[in-house]
Design a protein around this motif. Structure first.
Motif, short mmCIF file in Angstrom:
data_model
loop_
_atom_site.label_atom_id
_atom_site.label_comp_id
_atom_site.label_asym_id
_atom_site.label_seq_id
_atom_site.Cartn_x
_atom_site.Cartn_y
_atom_site.Cartn_z
N LEU A 497 0.83 -1.21 0.00
CA LEU A 497 0.00 0.00 0.00
C LEU A 497 0.86 1.25 0.00
N ALA A 498 1.91 1.25 0.83
CA ALA A 498 2.80 2.41 0.89
C ALA A 498 3.57 2.56 -0.42
N GLU A 499 4.04 1.44 -0.95
CA GLU A 499 4.79 1.50 -2.22
C GLU A 499 3.92 2.08 -3.34
N LYS A 500 2.68 1.65 -3.40
CA LYS A 500 1.78 2.15 -4.45
C LYS A 500 1.50 3.64 -4.27
N GLU A 501 1.42 4.08 -3.00
CA GLU A 501 1.17 5.50 -2.75
C GLU A 501 2.35 6.35 -3.22
N PHE A 502 3.56 5.92 -2.94
CA PHE A 502 4.74 6.66 -3.40
C PHE A 502 4.85 6.64 -4.92
N LYS A 503 4.52 5.50 -5.53
CA LYS A 503 4.57 5.41 -7.00
C LYS A 503 3.52 6.33 -7.63
N ARG A 504 2.35 6.39 -7.00
CA ARG A 504 1.28 7.24 -7.53
C ARG A 504 1.71 8.70 -7.58
N VAL A 505 2.30 9.18 -6.49
CA VAL A 505 2.71 10.58 -6.44
C VAL A 505 3.91 10.82 -7.34
N THR A 506 4.84 9.88 -7.40
CA THR A 506 6.02 10.03 -8.26
C THR A 506 5.60 10.10 -9.73
N LYS A 507 4.67 9.23 -10.13
CA LYS A 507 4.20 9.24 -11.52
C LYS A 507 3.48 10.56 -11.84
N ALA A 508 2.67 11.03 -10.89
CA ALA A 508 1.95 12.29 -11.10
C ALA A 508 2.93 13.44 -11.23
N ALA A 509 4.02 13.41 -10.46
CA ALA A 509 5.02 14.47 -10.55
C ALA A 509 5.70 14.48 -11.90
N ASP A 515 3.07 18.38 -18.54
CA ASP A 515 1.96 19.33 -18.63
C ASP A 515 1.98 20.21 -17.39
N GLU A 516 2.49 21.43 -17.53
CA GLU A 516 2.68 22.30 -16.38
C GLU A 516 1.37 22.73 -15.73
N SER A 517 0.27 22.53 -16.42
CA SER A 517 -1.02 22.93 -15.84
C SER A 517 -1.51 21.93 -14.80
N ASP A 518 -0.94 20.71 -14.81
CA ASP A 518 -1.37 19.68 -13.85
C ASP A 518 -0.84 19.99 -12.45
N VAL A 519 -1.63 19.68 -11.45
CA VAL A 519 -1.23 19.84 -10.06
C VAL A 519 -0.86 18.48 -9.50
N VAL A 520 0.30 18.42 -8.86
CA VAL A 520 0.77 17.15 -8.30
C VAL A 520 -0.09 16.80 -7.08
N PRO A 521 -0.71 15.62 -7.07
CA PRO A 521 -1.54 15.25 -5.92
C PRO A 521 -0.68 15.03 -4.69
#
Length: 619
Positions: A497-509, A515-521
């Motif tokens: 669960l923790a690994e997926k959470e870090f991957k989610r944010v890393t991918k979003a970054a 796309d500079e208009s996107d906001v990193v969750p």
């Protein structure tokens, strides 16, 4: 008699039919006292009696506590507190998984078989000590209070032989290996027992057990002065933990316990025999023999009888089995809740303990027996007698290796055999690296309080709900006969669960860079906090997040601070080299080759030099 007294006080309060059952049970014990503690009579009759009493809704029978005189106390001695999760364990006494019911819940008395301190314990031995540790940690996690005692055998045939071979005293040899044993316990993060009593400190208690057995018609002294247990007079001997064939015993054959190998020493571990009345009788006290025994391993105890009369049992030393009965009685009482040991100890050692303790105390000895499986090298059980053993520091030279060995053992099903291989240890190291990495990333994220991170209510976190589910699965697993593979699955589900959470944010970054208009969750800090807390909670049982203490002589970097030349070859490797030299002198070439292979596994080579000592060097 103690059974009868226990129930007389409640007969007058019972319904008529229940009282008849109870009186019938009492009568059977009066007419057949030797059957009092046989599994069939004791278990069947007690179960029937307890069921009827419980159905009345008022009374609970407890054969192990004659002082339970009121409803409240009777309940507390026979069932776990309502706040405690029910633990089931595979009880070798019943050959089934059964609910664990301590005599005085939540207090648990636990006795475990310790090492014979004539050599370093090997990684096979430490599976037993790690099994004790998991069992105790699970009990503590579930809310029980554990009073644990583990013996140290510091006098026996092997110890005496090594003292003679090395020209040292019994005290010098045993204290040396006792110290190594405690160092290894610390290295493996094993929760210490309350007491580690030595056999040599309890000679008087052992002599008292012998006299008690004699008075009960179960022990006798041979013409040459040794004391023996009269097996033929103890009904049920050899059937409590194993299904013993008396004819097999008479032939001196090894006895299989279904655990993957023959038992230590065949019939018994006593390495010399003497005159005895029955071939099955085992030694309680070995009479002094000048040609073998040593003065520093010999005692002449005197027991004071009722009325002030004194009785001398004769100069000698204890047999292998006697110490456990004496020390369990002294530290934990006549009846204990749990007894644990390796499967190879079922017979003769544990069967003999039962015979001694119940014969001397006239009370059930232990209510639940736990036995762990072997550690194998290849297809063979690891043992010193086979020459295929590895000490902890020999097999696990680095701190990561030691922690990996702990994880390898504690994550396994304790009753099954376990193969110790480089691949298995490597897999355990890989699992630990993943666990360490996840924990470090979580700690780092939470300590920094990442800007913009989501620290909202836990009800908004999908992670929290899943963590709660896996904690529940974990608790169900550990309460089901210490099902640690299932517990490990829950542990890694939470890590994922923790690994997926870090991957989610890393991918979003990364995507936001495109796309500079996107906001990193933001990171779900509430969810990560729940993961952190879950890892800490589960580690109360696993015990894998810790720093391995440095060995004596190591500096802060783990390097040896003494002369590199003087200590370049570990002591356990030199022990193997010495054993190999002895095997060659005896022309036992097969054993010599096996020992050479073990030396190679540990990373060293040995070269024979004509007329000189062998040369040992790193591979």
């Amino acid at each position: 008699q103690f059974t009868i007294l226990t129930h007389l006080s409640v007969y007058r309060k019972m319904k008529f039919t229940t009282a008849i059952t109870a009186l019938s049970f009492t009568a059977s014990l009066l007419l057949h006292p030797s059957n009092a503690f046989s599994p069939a009579v004791y278990t069947t009759s007690l179960r029937k009696l307890s069921l009827q009493i419980n159905n009345e809704g008022k009374y609970t029978s407890s054969l192990s506590s004659s002082s339970s005189s009121d409803d409240e106390k009777s309940s507390s001695t026979s069932s776990a507190s309502p706040s405690l999760r029910q633990l089931t364990l595979y009880n070798s006494l019943t050959r089934t998984k059964t609910p664990f019911v301590p005599q005085s819940s939540p207090h648990v008395t636990m006795y475990t078989c310790g090492p014979t301190v004539y050599d370093s314990a090997h990684v096979g031995n430490f599976r037993a000590f790690l099994t004790y540790d998991v069992l105790k940690r699970v009990l503590l996690y579930l809310g029980y209070d554990v009073d644990h005692v583990c013996n140290l055998t510091d006098v026996d045939d092997k110890i005496i032989k090594r003292c003679e071979r090395e020209g040292v005293t019994l005290l010098e040899l045993t204290r040396k290996f006792e110290g190594k044993f405690f160092d290894d316990l610390e290295a493996l993060n094993i929760v210490k027992a309350r007491a580690y009593p030595r056999a040599t400190d309890h000679i008087d208690e052992m002599a008292q057990v012998i006299i008690d057995l004699e008075q009960n018609g179960l022990a006798y002294q041979s013409d040459e002065g040794s004391w023996y247990f009269a097996v033929s007079k103890k009904e049920g001997y050899g059937t409590r933990l194993v299904n013993l064939d008396p004819e097999q015993l008479k032939k001196g054959a090894s006895v299989s316990t279904g655990g993957g190998g023959a038992q230590r020493g065949g019939m018994d571990a006593d390495e010399y025999d003497a005159e005895k009345e029955g071939v099955r009788d085992f030694c309680l006290w070995k009479a002094f023999k000048p040609e073998f025994d040593r003065e520093d391993a010999t005692w002449d105890p005197v027991v004071e009888l009722e009325g002030g009369e004194k009785r001398n049992i004769g100069k000698g030393r204890p047999g292998w089995h006697l110490e456990c009965s004496a020390m369990a009685r002294k530290y934990l009482g006549d009846t204990i809740d749990l007894h644990a040991g390796g499967v190879d100890l079922k017979f003769p050692h544990h069967e003999n303990e039962i015979a001694q303790s119940e014969g001397a105390n006239c009370a059930p000895f232990c209510n639940c027996w736990i036995h762990n499986g072997f550690v194998n090298i290849g297809d063979e059980k690891m043992s010193k007698s086979k020459g295929n053993f590895l000490t902890l520091r020999g097999a696990c030279p680095t701190s990561d290796d030691v922690r990996a060995y702990r994880y390898l053992i504690v994550s396994s099903q304790y009753r099954n055999p376990l193969s110790f291989t480089d691949a298995a240890l490597g897999a355990a190291k890989g699992a630990l690296k993943r666990l360490d990495r996840a924990k470090a990333m979580i700690n780092d994220a939470l300590s920094k309080g990442v800007d913009g991170a989501d620290s909202s209510d836990s009800g908004d976190s999908d992670i929290v709900a899943t963590v709660d589910k896996e904690i529940a699965n974990f608790e169900v697993a550990i309460a089901d006969d210490l099902s640690m593979p299932r517990a490990s699955a829950s542990l890694f589900s939470i890590v994922k669960l923790a690994e997926k959470e870090f991957k989610r944010v890393t991918k979003a970054a990364k995507d936001s860079d495109i796309d500079e208009s996107d906001v990193v969750p933001p990171l779900d800090l509430v969810g990560l906090t729940s993961v952190q807390q879950a890892l800490e909670k589960m580690d109360q049982v696993f015990g894998i997040y810790y720093d391995v203490p440095k060995q004596k002589g190591e500096d802060a970097d783990g390097a040896d601070s003494a002369s590199e030349d003087a200590l370049s070859v570990p002591e356990d490797v030199m022990d193997l080299v010495a054993q190999r030299s002895a095997a060659k002198d005896a022309k036992d070439w097969e054993l010599a080759d096996t020992l050479r292979s073990q030396i190679t596994v540990l990373g060293f080579s040995v070269k024979d030099v004509k007329g000189g000592d062998p040369v040992v060097s790193k591979v």
